[in-house]
Design an enzyme around this catalytic site. Sequence first.
Site, short mmCIF file in Angstrom:
data_model
loop_
_atom_site.label_atom_id
_atom_site.label_comp_id
_atom_site.label_asym_id
_atom_site.label_seq_id
_atom_site.Cartn_x
_atom_site.Cartn_y
_atom_site.Cartn_z
N ARG A 48 -46.41 -42.29 55.80
CA ARG A 48 -47.80 -42.24 56.27
C ARG A 48 -48.60 -43.40 55.67
NH1 ARG A 48 -50.16 -37.25 54.40
NH2 ARG A 48 -48.43 -37.12 52.94
N GLY A 188 -47.50 -23.66 41.71
CA GLY A 188 -46.98 -24.95 42.19
C GLY A 188 -45.60 -25.29 41.66
N GLU A 191 -41.49 -24.39 45.64
CA GLU A 191 -41.88 -24.93 46.95
C GLU A 191 -42.19 -23.76 47.89
OE1 GLU A 191 -41.11 -28.30 48.00
OE2 GLU A 191 -40.23 -28.98 46.12
N LYS A 206 -26.66 -31.14 40.87
CA LYS A 206 -26.72 -31.72 39.53
C LYS A 206 -25.42 -31.44 38.77
CE LYS A 206 -31.75 -31.26 39.54
NZ LYS A 206 -32.88 -30.36 39.28
N1 HSE Z 1 -36.89 -28.45 42.13
C1 HSE Z 1 -36.29 -28.93 40.92
C2 HSE Z 1 -36.60 -27.97 39.79
C3 HSE Z 1 -36.75 -30.28 40.49
O1 HSE Z 1 -37.28 -26.97 39.98
O2 HSE Z 1 -36.12 -28.22 38.70
C4 HSE Z 1 -36.07 -31.39 41.22
O3 HSE Z 1 -34.70 -31.36 41.07
#
Ligand code: HSE
Length: 432
Positions: A48, A188, A191, A206
């Site tokens: 954007r 927050g 998500e 990971k």
């Molecule tokens: N969503 C991930 C977490 C961060 O909550 O650790 C990015 O990998």
Amino acid sequence: MRTRPLKVALLGCGVVGSEVARIMTTHADDLAARIGAPVELAGVAVRRPSKVREGIDPALVTTDATALVKRGDIDVVVEVIGGIEPARSLITTAIAHGASVVSANKALLAQDGAALHAVAEEAGKDLYYEAAVAGAIPLIRPLRESLAGDKINRVMGIVNGTTNFILDKMDSTGAGYQEALDEATALGYAEADPTADVEGFDAAAKAAILAGIAFHSRVRLDDVHREGMTEVTAADFASAKNMGCTIKLLAICERAADGGSVTARVHPAMIPLTHPLASVRGAYNAVFVESDAAGQLMFYGPGAGGSPTASAVLGDLVAVCRNRLAGATGPGESAYAALPVSPMGEVVTRYHISLDVADKPGVLAQVATVFAEHGVSIDTVRQQGRQDGDGEASLVVVTHRASDASLNGTVEALRSLDTVRGVASIMRVEGE
Ligand code: HSE
């Protein structure tokens, strides 16, 4: 110091990218001194373009990421878009046009790390991705470089902050999963669609990256056994407390006892309160590494967020820029050991099993016989008769170390007993 600047293209200018740009500007003199040449933000690819981005010259902003990475004068491309495409094509195109790459893209590295490393190596360029695992925590470089002379046997970590926040909330307040998730969302941490975190996909990516580096072998996302944490209940936490444990979503990468294979898995597990990982609270991450010579090490810190993740990106940027000035590249993929990844059935650990059983003579013996028949040795049994006098009791069995396959066979056989009314929960016990 060289006066001609090294040119950096930034792909993505969201939470992480904007912090990378900010630190590049505010720390420009220090970065130049540490690298031995100034670094210049030469272009910023965004979706954007009309969005106001404080501190970024609008003339640098483009929606044409492909043209940016094809320019030919870019020294380093920083990819903080995430996801598989277009990130993969942009990275390979950037390398083909002479750039080294710094990425924070765990999903891409976990899926296609080997191919991307091959492209980078062929072109004599760097591919660095410290920010892809556990945000700001220095982890990939310590595993790849500081521990390069050691033999790593186990990497066990809390590599997802959202799920650690939720589990910590459940532990400290007695809240159920949904209530804790709602709070994580409101604050927050989670998500709007928390699937990647709570179902363990993020942690599994990971784990794949960590296992590959730790064991000098190729471990892909598909090789990682994954169980999310949505089924963990307040009752599980009560059971854990009874055992002096808490519950964490763990990523565990292990070398098999005979050294001939490795395993990688993500699942919720009980760990003793005395284990260093048990004290990792809130949205923090930590990774516990066990190696032959160093013994036990723990890496701890913020695993997400714009500024912590940008710290890891900038560290890579400095390293890659130094390499370019030296006409060298840093360590690439090390997969010489080529250890195969064993299936989950071969993982050996302890289990906490909670059963609802008929409260009558012979039931305990029957249950114990099933464990014995499957070669699973019982460590402790705790029975609690119910107050409601319905002739049922809760039976909690904690096993000695057994294979996942033996445990699954045991549970299947237990389910077929008339006297076992239900298997309330099965949880692995780690870190003892
Ligand atoms: N969503 C991930 C977490 C961060 O909550 O650790 C990015 O990998």
